[in-house]
Scaffold this active site. Structure first.
Site: not given
Ligand code: DGY
Length: 323
Positions: A237, A266, A284
């Site tokens: 993240r 983002e 992402h």
């Molecule tokens: C998640 O699954 O947390 C990703 O960031 C999106 O696939």
């Protein structure tokens, strides 16, 4: 039959599973659902299948008096105010397990792309500027045999460690708690405190969830501790890394490069980061394979249907706190 809101476009196979049992209103566009639309549409729904781009906070929950289940299409669920959902007795689920390999693969893609300057090389060729082979051009750094520091040895961190063995890398890890010694042996990993990991790794790869504790875990101080020849990789993240400090560290040569799939705000990217040739910036896409996105959709649907029928959703993150 209950009323369901699906806030993103999903494979037909997934939609069919939900539509078989419930009335579905779906956002059929490849862009996040607008906030006001989400607030309006959730009002009469019993089920919500949402995306990481939906902020499911108190305002959304207050607009959804009939809501019985929230299924997130992601393993990370920092977009949902779980405490507020729990207070209202609403189970929340995520999609663990099914995206582990895809995300670990992309982590390695970023390790290789940054160290071997893959994107820069591609750009040079497309620009018609591949003129000759010369010995001292496009020199990157070796990946094989180097030290990889994994921050967060959960499912994805472990899958990254397994891949690192194929590259004969030494693997350090940092975790809230060290794992069992037998598992350390099996994975070929060694525990290190965070600062030691930063100081000794050639690649630092982030695999912790975003929480108040991990926000800006990698900050200006962390970059000072890293080797000037090291790379930062983040497929977890964005807010775990202080992006302005990262931009500064890259610009000042405090570290050698960065491979990012996620960003602090983002989809915006900190100004200046785009200009850094030593950063590989992806949109992402860690879990973006046909197979994985289908599995994620099916898993989210399975959780949604279970929750709506009053059963424990297999991947519920707040069941104990509700019941
Ligand atoms: C998640 O699954 O947390 C990703 O960031 C999106 O696939």
């Amino acid at each position: 039959m209950m009323k369901i809101l699906v806030t993103g476009r999903l494979p037909e196979e997934v939609m069919a599973v939900i539509k078989k049992e419930h009335h579905v209103e779906a956002h059929g566009e490849d862009r996040p659902m607008e906030r006001q639309r989400l607030l309006d549409l959730v009002g009469d729904k019993e089920g919500l299948l949402c995306m990481i781009t939906d902020r499911v906070d108190k305002e959304v929950l207050d607009s959804a008096p009939y809501l019985k289940m929230i299924a997130n299409l992601a393993v990370g669920y920092d977009n949902i105010d779980v405490a507020a959902a729990t207070l209202r007795g609403i189970p929340v689920s995520n999609t663990p397990g099914v995206l582990t390999d895809a995300t670990a693969d992309l982590t390695f893609a970023l390790i290789l792309a940054t160290a071997r300057r893959v994107v820069e090389g591609d750009k040079r060729t497309r620009a018609g500027r591949f003129r000759f082979w010369v010995p001292l051009q496009f020199l990157g750094r070796e990946v094989s045999g180097k030290t990889l520091g994994i921050v967060g040895l959960g499912r994805i961190g472990r899958a990254v460690a397994r891949r690192a063995r194929g590259f004969e890398m030494g693997v350090l890890y940092n975790n809230r708690h060290p794992i069992e010694v037998s598992l350390e042996k099996e994975l070929g990993v060694e525990y290190a405190d965070f600062n030691t990991l930063l100081a000794q790794s050639d690649f630092v790869s982030i695999h912790v969830p975003l929480t108040e504790e991990t926000r800006h875990l990698v900050d200006g101080e962390a970059f000072k501790r890293m080797k000037t020849t090291a790379y930062l990789i983040n497929t977890s993240r964005g807010p775990i890394v202080d992006e302005r400090a990262l931009e500064k560290a890259l610009r000042e040569g405090k570290i050698a490069g960065a491979g990012l799939d996620v960003y602090e705000n983002e989809p915006s990217v900190t100004p200046g980061l785009m200009e850094q040739e030593n950063a590989v910036l992806l949109p992402h896409m860690g879990s973006a394979t046909i197979e994985t996105r289908t599995r994620m959709g099916l898993k989210a649907a399975e959780n949604l249907l279970a929750g709506l029928s009053g059963k424990r959703p297999p991947d519920c993150v707040n069941w104990e706190d509700i019941s």
